[in-house]
Motif scaffolding. Structure first.
Motif, PDB file in Angstrom:
ATOM      1  N   GLU A 154       0.627  -1.068   0.273  1.00  0.00           N
ATOM      2  CA  GLU A 154      -0.104  -0.029   0.066  1.00  0.00           C
ATOM      3  C   GLU A 154       1.082   1.394   0.118  1.00  0.00           C
ATOM      4  OE1 GLU A 154      -3.685  -0.378   2.509  1.00  0.00           O
ATOM      5  OE2 GLU A 154      -2.345  -1.995   3.445  1.00  0.00           O
ATOM      6  N   GLY A 155       0.675   2.241  -1.096  1.00  0.00           N
ATOM      7  CA  GLY A 155       1.433   3.370  -0.918  1.00  0.00           C
ATOM      8  C   GLY A 155       0.748   4.440  -2.071  1.00  0.00           C
ATOM      9  N   ARG A 156       1.252   5.596  -1.920  1.00  0.00           N
ATOM     10  CA  ARG A 156       0.601   6.546  -2.940  1.00  0.00           C
ATOM     11  C   ARG A 156       1.288   6.337  -4.313  1.00  0.00           C
ATOM     12  NH1 ARG A 156       2.592  12.382  -3.676  1.00  0.00           N
ATOM     13  NH2 ARG A 156       4.144  11.899  -2.439  1.00  0.00           N
ATOM     14  N   ASN A 157       0.244   6.403  -5.218  1.00  0.00           N
ATOM     15  CA  ASN A 157       0.428   6.082  -6.626  1.00  0.00           C
ATOM     16  C   ASN A 157       0.938   4.700  -7.086  1.00  0.00           C
ATOM     17  OD1 ASN A 157      -0.231   8.929  -7.167  1.00  0.00           O
ATOM     18  ND2 ASN A 157       2.100   9.395  -7.144  1.00  0.00           N
ATOM     19  N   ALA A 158       0.350   3.708  -5.959  1.00  0.00           N
ATOM     20  CA  ALA A 158       0.834   2.270  -6.238  1.00  0.00           C
ATOM     21  C   ALA A 158       0.180   1.958  -7.594  1.00  0.00           C
ATOM     22  CB  ALA A 158       0.293   1.597  -5.216  1.00  0.00           C
ATOM     23  N   ARG A 159       1.151   1.268  -8.510  1.00  0.00           N
ATOM     24  CA  ARG A 159       0.699   0.649  -9.693  1.00  0.00           C
ATOM     25  C   ARG A 159       1.764  -0.404 -10.004  1.00  0.00           C
ATOM     26  NH1 ARG A 159       3.014   2.090 -14.583  1.00  0.00           N
ATOM     27  NH2 ARG A 159       5.023   3.248 -14.292  1.00  0.00           N
ATOM     28  N   VAL A 160       0.946  -1.518 -10.717  1.00  0.00           N
ATOM     29  CA  VAL A 160       1.958  -2.586 -11.346  1.00  0.00           C
ATOM     30  C   VAL A 160       2.296  -2.408 -12.577  1.00  0.00           C
ATOM     31  CG1 VAL A 160       1.727  -4.880 -12.013  1.00  0.00           C
ATOM     32  CG2 VAL A 160       0.191  -4.295 -10.061  1.00  0.00           C
ATOM     33  N   HIS A 161       3.662  -2.452 -12.993  1.00  0.00           N
ATOM     34  CA  HIS A 161       4.400  -1.750 -14.015  1.00  0.00           C
ATOM     35  C   HIS A 161       3.900  -2.819 -15.081  1.00  0.00           C
ATOM     36  CE1 HIS A 161       7.558  -1.087 -17.347  1.00  0.00           C
ATOM     37  NE2 HIS A 161       7.742  -0.194 -16.382  1.00  0.00           N
ATOM     38  N   THR A 162       3.738  -2.168 -16.467  1.00  0.00           N
ATOM     39  CA  THR A 162       3.250  -3.167 -17.405  1.00  0.00           C
ATOM     40  C   THR A 162       4.059  -4.368 -17.727  1.00  0.00           C
ATOM     41  OG1 THR A 162       2.062  -1.440 -18.483  1.00  0.00           O
ATOM     42  CG2 THR A 162       2.546  -3.365 -19.864  1.00  0.00           C
ATOM     43  N   MET A 163       5.437  -3.922 -17.623  1.00  0.00           N
ATOM     44  CA  MET A 163       6.391  -5.116 -17.851  1.00  0.00           C
ATOM     45  C   MET A 163       6.384  -6.227 -16.894  1.00  0.00           C
ATOM     46  SD  MET A 163       9.329  -6.177 -16.445  1.00  0.00           S
ATOM     47  CE  MET A 163      10.388  -4.641 -15.832  1.00  0.00           C
ATOM     48  N   ILE A 164       6.009  -5.700 -15.584  1.00  0.00           N
ATOM     49  CA  ILE A 164       6.082  -6.899 -14.564  1.00  0.00           C
ATOM     50  C   ILE A 164       4.494  -7.817 -14.896  1.00  0.00           C
ATOM     51  CG2 ILE A 164       5.567  -7.016 -11.912  1.00  0.00           C
ATOM     52  CD1 ILE A 164       7.534  -4.790 -11.744  1.00  0.00           C
ATOM     53  N   ALA A 165       3.624  -6.977 -15.169  1.00  0.00           N
ATOM     54  CA  ALA A 165       2.301  -7.722 -15.277  1.00  0.00           C
ATOM     55  C   ALA A 165       2.339  -8.854 -16.428  1.00  0.00           C
ATOM     56  CB  ALA A 165       1.293  -6.511 -15.664  1.00  0.00           C
ATOM     57  N   GLU A 166       3.182  -8.353 -17.656  1.00  0.00           N
ATOM     58  CA  GLU A 166       3.228  -9.045 -18.544  1.00  0.00           C
ATOM     59  C   GLU A 166       3.981 -10.409 -18.279  1.00  0.00           C
ATOM     60  OE1 GLU A 166       3.149  -6.039 -22.238  1.00  0.00           O
ATOM     61  OE2 GLU A 166       5.085  -6.684 -21.741  1.00  0.00           O
ATOM     62  N   ILE A 167       5.177 -10.307 -17.429  1.00  0.00           N
ATOM     63  CA  ILE A 167       6.029 -11.406 -17.189  1.00  0.00           C
ATOM     64  C   ILE A 167       5.178 -12.292 -16.121  1.00  0.00           C
ATOM     65  CG2 ILE A 167       7.868 -12.111 -15.828  1.00  0.00           C
ATOM     66  CD1 ILE A 167       9.359  -9.472 -16.876  1.00  0.00           C
ATOM     67  N   ALA A 178      19.000  -7.347 -17.446  1.00  0.00           N
ATOM     68  CA  ALA A 178      19.375  -7.373 -15.940  1.00  0.00           C
ATOM     69  C   ALA A 178      18.052  -6.591 -15.102  1.00  0.00           C
ATOM     70  CB  ALA A 178      20.497  -6.496 -15.492  1.00  0.00           C
ATOM     71  N   HIS A 179      17.294  -5.804 -15.949  1.00  0.00           N
ATOM     72  CA  HIS A 179      16.152  -4.928 -15.114  1.00  0.00           C
ATOM     73  C   HIS A 179      14.868  -6.005 -15.263  1.00  0.00           C
ATOM     74  CE1 HIS A 179      18.231  -1.274 -15.015  1.00  0.00           C
ATOM     75  NE2 HIS A 179      18.717  -1.354 -16.253  1.00  0.00           N
ATOM     76  N   THR A 180      14.831  -7.024 -16.374  1.00  0.00           N
ATOM     77  CA  THR A 180      13.607  -7.738 -16.454  1.00  0.00           C
ATOM     78  C   THR A 180      13.728  -8.928 -15.841  1.00  0.00           C
ATOM     79  OG1 THR A 180      13.990  -8.453 -18.719  1.00  0.00           O
ATOM     80  CG2 THR A 180      12.760  -6.388 -18.487  1.00  0.00           C
ATOM     81  N   VAL A 181      15.077  -9.344 -15.565  1.00  0.00           N
ATOM     82  CA  VAL A 181      15.418 -10.800 -15.148  1.00  0.00           C
ATOM     83  C   VAL A 181      14.965 -11.407 -13.857  1.00  0.00           C
ATOM     84  CG1 VAL A 181      17.603 -10.309 -14.091  1.00  0.00           C
ATOM     85  CG2 VAL A 181      17.087 -12.620 -15.149  1.00  0.00           C
ATOM     86  N   GLN A 182      14.510 -10.117 -12.819  1.00  0.00           N
ATOM     87  CA  GLN A 182      14.227 -10.469 -11.664  1.00  0.00           C
ATOM     88  C   GLN A 182      12.816 -11.081 -11.315  1.00  0.00           C
ATOM     89  OE1 GLN A 182      11.727  -8.622  -8.913  1.00  0.00           O
ATOM     90  NE2 GLN A 182      12.181 -10.680  -7.922  1.00  0.00           N
ATOM     91  N   PRO A 183      11.707 -10.265 -11.967  1.00  0.00           N
ATOM     92  CA  PRO A 183      10.355 -11.040 -12.278  1.00  0.00           C
ATOM     93  C   PRO A 183      10.478 -12.190 -12.791  1.00  0.00           C
ATOM     94  CG  PRO A 183      10.416  -8.994 -13.378  1.00  0.00           C
ATOM     95  CD  PRO A 183      11.804  -9.095 -12.521  1.00  0.00           C
ATOM     96  N   ILE A 184      11.224 -12.425 -13.914  1.00  0.00           N
ATOM     97  CA  ILE A 184      11.394 -13.875 -14.776  1.00  0.00           C
ATOM     98  C   ILE A 184      11.909 -14.838 -14.095  1.00  0.00           C
ATOM     99  CG2 ILE A 184      12.637 -14.846 -16.666  1.00  0.00           C
ATOM    100  CD1 ILE A 184      12.589 -12.308 -18.061  1.00  0.00           C
ATOM    101  N   TYR A 185      13.090 -14.542 -13.088  1.00  0.00           N
ATOM    102  CA  TYR A 185      13.405 -15.485 -12.174  1.00  0.00           C
ATOM    103  C   TYR A 185      12.169 -15.978 -11.246  1.00  0.00           C
ATOM    104  CZ  TYR A 185      16.774 -17.347  -8.720  1.00  0.00           C
ATOM    105  OH  TYR A 185      17.516 -18.323  -7.987  1.00  0.00           O
ATOM    106  N   ALA A 186      11.428 -15.204 -10.531  1.00  0.00           N
ATOM    107  CA  ALA A 186      10.463 -15.232  -9.667  1.00  0.00           C
ATOM    108  C   ALA A 186       9.201 -16.262 -10.262  1.00  0.00           C
ATOM    109  CB  ALA A 186       9.616 -13.989  -9.233  1.00  0.00           C
ATOM    110  N   VAL A 187       9.041 -16.118 -11.733  1.00  0.00           N
ATOM    111  CA  VAL A 187       8.149 -16.930 -12.375  1.00  0.00           C
ATOM    112  C   VAL A 187       8.873 -18.179 -12.329  1.00  0.00           C
ATOM    113  CG1 VAL A 187       6.773 -17.462 -14.771  1.00  0.00           C
ATOM    114  CG2 VAL A 187       7.134 -15.327 -13.690  1.00  0.00           C
ATOM    115  N   LEU A 188      10.067 -18.429 -12.765  1.00  0.00           N
ATOM    116  CA  LEU A 188      10.824 -19.714 -12.796  1.00  0.00           C
ATOM    117  C   LEU A 188      10.784 -20.375 -11.567  1.00  0.00           C
ATOM    118  CD1 LEU A 188      13.438 -18.914 -15.398  1.00  0.00           C
ATOM    119  CD2 LEU A 188      11.451 -20.148 -15.916  1.00  0.00           C
TER     120      LEU A 188
END
Length: 217
Positions: A154-167, A178-188
């Motif tokens: 919970e926080g001001r201007n909270a939002r899900v980045h499109t890139m994260i949602a897609e991954i 290196a910027h997108t690998v972390q959510p990819i790693y979470a999915v794996l």
């Protein structure tokens, strides 16, 4: 099977290593700057400032590395378990340097390695959803056999980045770096642990859940 399974183990390791290096460059650079100031003689006021900078930056770098050791590292042999108390400790240390406050509501117990790693990676994901700070509450339902992780940011201007949602939905981003690998790693990690991840938003609240797959035994 996720499209990310096509990512080679070598490329995945390289990208994760780049991510970890990216995270610690700033505090390590600050330590170097502080040491350079100390090398300059005759300024006691600046020397005190430099020592303060070095101490804070060293703690910052140490917290990030301890977090990465469990979140991304081997953290024991294959099939091992990790104490959630250790996960809480490294997560608390990591979040002390972030804008959001961490509220940990998970009891201490042993869980399979990949499930604990997944939980820590989910903290990183929801933390990105509240860039201006706020509160991240971490909870767990059910027991250690089939845990359900629930994270609320919970926080001001909270939002899900499109890139994260897609991954999270299993779609490959425009680029894998290196910027997108972390959510990819979470999915794996979720797939390896037999779990699925969902991410929803409601106003200034982001809800993330990881739970066992329906066909999981």
């Amino acid at each position: 099977m996720s499209v990310f399974n096509e990512l080679s183990s070598i490329d995945l390791a390289a990208l994760v290593a780049s991510r970890v290096c990216h995270d610690i460059i700033s505090p390590v650079g600050a330590i170097t700057n502080g040491l350079e100031v100390l090398d300059e003689e005759g300024n006691e006021d600046m020397a005190e400032f430099a020592m303060d900078l070095i101490r804070k930056s060293a703690r910052h770098a140490s917290a990030k590395l301890q977090f990465a050791r469990i979140a991304f590292g081997a953290a024991g042999s294959a099939g091992s378990e990790i104490d959630l108390g250790d996960a809480q400790s490294v997560a608390t240390g990591f979040m002390e340097n972030e804008k959001a406050e961490l509220v940990w509501e998970v009891e201490r117990m042993l869980l399979p390695k990949n499930k604990v790693k997944l939980l820590l990676n989910l903290i990183l994901i929801v933390n990105q959803c509240i860039p201006r700070g706020g509160t991240i509450t971490v909870g767990m339902e059910n027991g250690p056999d089939e845990p359900v992780f629930t994270l609320t940011a919970e926080g001001r201007n909270a939002r899900v980045h499109t890139m994260i949602a897609e991954i999270i939905d299993g779609r490959e981003p425009e680029r894998i770096d290196a910027h997108t690998v972390q959510p990819i790693y979470a999915v794996l990690l979720a797939e390896e642990a037999g779990m699925t991840i969902s991410l929803d938003s409601d106003g200034e609240k982001i809800m993330c859940k990881a739970q066992p797959k329906l066909n999981s035994s």
